[in-house]
Design a protein around this motif. Structure first.
Motif, PDB file in Angstrom:
ATOM      1  N   LEU A   2      32.936  37.584  27.633  1.00 59.18           N
ATOM      2  CA  LEU A   2      32.832  36.509  28.611  1.00 59.18           C
ATOM      3  C   LEU A   2      33.661  35.308  28.158  1.00 59.18           C
ATOM      4  CD1 LEU A   2      29.007  36.521  29.390  1.00 59.18           C
ATOM      5  CD2 LEU A   2      30.817  36.856  31.078  1.00 59.18           C
ATOM      6  N   HIS A  55      29.868  40.831  29.249  1.00 64.11           N
ATOM      7  CA  HIS A  55      29.536  41.233  30.618  1.00 64.11           C
ATOM      8  C   HIS A  55      29.605  42.755  30.697  1.00 64.11           C
ATOM      9  CE1 HIS A  55      29.325  40.967  35.007  1.00 64.11           C
ATOM     10  NE2 HIS A  55      30.347  41.807  35.063  1.00 64.11           N
ATOM     11  N   GLY A  57      28.936  46.548  33.026  1.00 64.22           N
ATOM     12  CA  GLY A  57      28.851  47.220  34.318  1.00 64.22           C
ATOM     13  C   GLY A  57      28.520  48.680  34.074  1.00 64.22           C
ATOM     14  N   ASP A  71      29.398  46.318  39.062  1.00 65.71           N
ATOM     15  CA  ASP A  71      28.784  45.302  38.202  1.00 65.71           C
ATOM     16  C   ASP A  71      28.225  44.137  39.011  1.00 65.71           C
ATOM     17  OD1 ASP A  71      31.666  44.704  38.581  1.00 65.71           O
ATOM     18  OD2 ASP A  71      31.217  42.905  37.422  1.00 65.71           O
ATOM     19  N   SER A 110      28.064  40.582  39.353  1.00 62.09           N
ATOM     20  CA  SER A 110      28.972  39.555  38.839  1.00 62.09           C
ATOM     21  C   SER A 110      28.746  38.178  39.431  1.00 62.09           C
ATOM     22  CB  SER A 110      30.425  39.976  39.096  1.00 62.09           C
ATOM     23  OG  SER A 110      30.636  40.295  40.461  1.00 62.09           O
ATOM     24  N   SER A 153      29.960  43.684  42.657  1.00 61.07           N
ATOM     25  CA  SER A 153      31.339  44.086  42.934  1.00 61.07           C
ATOM     26  C   SER A 153      31.544  45.565  42.652  1.00 61.07           C
ATOM     27  CB  SER A 153      32.311  43.258  42.097  1.00 61.07           C
ATOM     28  OG  SER A 153      32.090  43.457  40.711  1.00 61.07           O
ATOM     29  N   PHE A 172      36.053  44.832  38.185  1.00 57.54           N
ATOM     30  CA  PHE A 172      35.250  44.399  37.049  1.00 57.54           C
ATOM     31  C   PHE A 172      35.516  42.932  36.730  1.00 57.54           C
ATOM     32  CE2 PHE A 172      34.086  45.165  32.352  1.00 57.54           C
ATOM     33  CZ  PHE A 172      32.741  45.026  32.625  1.00 57.54           C
ATOM     34  N   ALA A 173      34.461  42.151  36.746  1.00 51.47           N
ATOM     35  CA  ALA A 173      34.594  40.709  36.518  1.00 51.47           C
ATOM     36  C   ALA A 173      34.992  40.407  35.077  1.00 51.47           C
ATOM     37  CB  ALA A 173      33.275  40.017  36.853  1.00 51.47           C
ATOM     38  N   TYR A 174      35.705  39.311  34.886  1.00 57.39           N
ATOM     39  CA  TYR A 174      36.062  38.764  33.570  1.00 57.39           C
ATOM     40  C   TYR A 174      37.058  39.611  32.794  1.00 57.39           C
ATOM     41  CZ  TYR A 174      31.887  36.173  34.787  1.00 57.39           C
ATOM     42  OH  TYR A 174      30.957  35.412  35.469  1.00 57.39           O
ATOM     43  N   TYR A 216      22.365  35.125  40.353  1.00 54.91           N
ATOM     44  CA  TYR A 216      22.855  35.419  39.007  1.00 54.91           C
ATOM     45  C   TYR A 216      22.566  34.250  38.076  1.00 54.91           C
ATOM     46  CZ  TYR A 216      26.028  36.666  35.204  1.00 54.91           C
ATOM     47  OH  TYR A 216      26.548  36.983  33.986  1.00 54.91           O
ATOM     48  N   ASN A 235      21.028  38.806  34.784  1.00 54.88           N
ATOM     49  CA  ASN A 235      22.452  38.999  34.542  1.00 54.88           C
ATOM     50  C   ASN A 235      22.869  40.457  34.677  1.00 54.88           C
ATOM     51  OD1 ASN A 235      21.579  40.240  32.139  1.00 54.88           O
ATOM     52  ND2 ASN A 235      21.692  38.310  31.017  1.00 54.88           N
ATOM     53  N   SER A 236      24.097  40.746  34.271  1.00 55.78           N
ATOM     54  CA  SER A 236      24.661  42.087  34.437  1.00 55.78           C
ATOM     55  C   SER A 236      23.928  43.132  33.604  1.00 55.78           C
ATOM     56  CB  SER A 236      26.146  42.074  34.059  1.00 55.78           C
ATOM     57  OG  SER A 236      26.327  41.681  32.702  1.00 55.78           O
TER      58      SER A 236
END
Length: 235
Positions: free
Chosen positions: A44, A56, A58, A68, A70, A76, A80-82, A138, A144-145
């Motif tokens: 992160l 983070h 997923g 994941d 997010s 999403s 994939f975030a970040y 979130y 969280n994830s």
């Protein structure tokens, strides 16, 4: 993903029993960001610079698509975030329970699994988890994830357990996860190393003591909320 023939839509357990409905998975394909039945992890921004064990996560569908949690009310798909995946761990579908009905349980949880929210396929479990978290706000510290991944794993009772949570999901990927490549290691730890060096140069040992205190508070919060005050992490 190309579907296999009828004779291939059966996997064999290690003890010789046949498990219908589990076709062979494609290989992990980092180039195209496909990780069939894997948990994936990435650092992160800012947070991982101070605590590199925080990241983070997923979980991926059978075709390798990353899913994941997010953001608030947002799960999403294939985005994939970040950043790109840094670590991954492929889970074993043979350790899952996909009961078509109560008598079809392969785990020992039975009614508890059904009440918790069982699924009939891997992707069905992820779909149910997505639907649940699409209505959640979130929060890095309470919803969280990691909790999203734990929710999905509980739905297929991975390893015969309904006790998957933020802490043991994090421990699983950190202890058993495989690094993508050497650059993933650099990307995950270089910012922390830079912050550590700068902090020691500017503030000296008090910075190190402060950082250690921050780690203890962070770890203590997650352990307390997970095992002593579970209502804090009910999302």
């Amino acid at each position: 993903m190309e579907l296999k023939g009828a004779d291939d839509v059966t996997n064999i357990f290690s003890d010789g029993r046949m498990h219908p409905g589990l076709w062979p998975l494609d290989e992990v394909d980092p180039k195209n960001a496909k990780f069939p039945c894997c948990i994936v992890w990435t650092p992160l921004p800012v947070v991982s610079w101070l605590a590199p064990f925080i990241g983070h996560v997923g979980i991926c569908r059978e075709d390798g698509t990353v899913v994941d949690f997010s953001g608030s009310n947002f799960v999403s798909i294939d985005d994939f975030a970040y950043g790109v995946v840094a670590r991954y761990l492929q889970l074993n579908r043979e350790q899952c329970c996909f009961p078509p009905n109560l008598s079809g349980h392969t785990c020992k949880q039975g009614y508890r699994h059904m009440e918790h929210g069982s699924a009939i396929t891997w992707d069905d479990a992820l779909g149910l988890g997505m639907h649940h978290f699409e209505h959640k706000s979130y929060n890095l510290f309470t919803c969280n994830s990691h909790l999203f991944v734990a929710n999905c794993m509980n739905r297929f009772c991975y390893g015969g357990s309904l006790g998957w949570n933020m802490v043991n999901v994090a421990a699983l990927i950190l202890l058993k996860g495989q690094w993508m490549d050497s650059m993933s290691i650099v990307r995950s730890f270089f910012p922390f190393a830079a912050v550590l060096c700068m902090g020691l140069m500017v503030a000296g040992w008090p910075f190190l003591i402060g950082l250690a205190s921050f780690w203890l508070l962070l770890i203590g919060w997650f352990l307390l909320g997970t095992y002593c005050a579970k209502h804090l992490f009910e999302c």
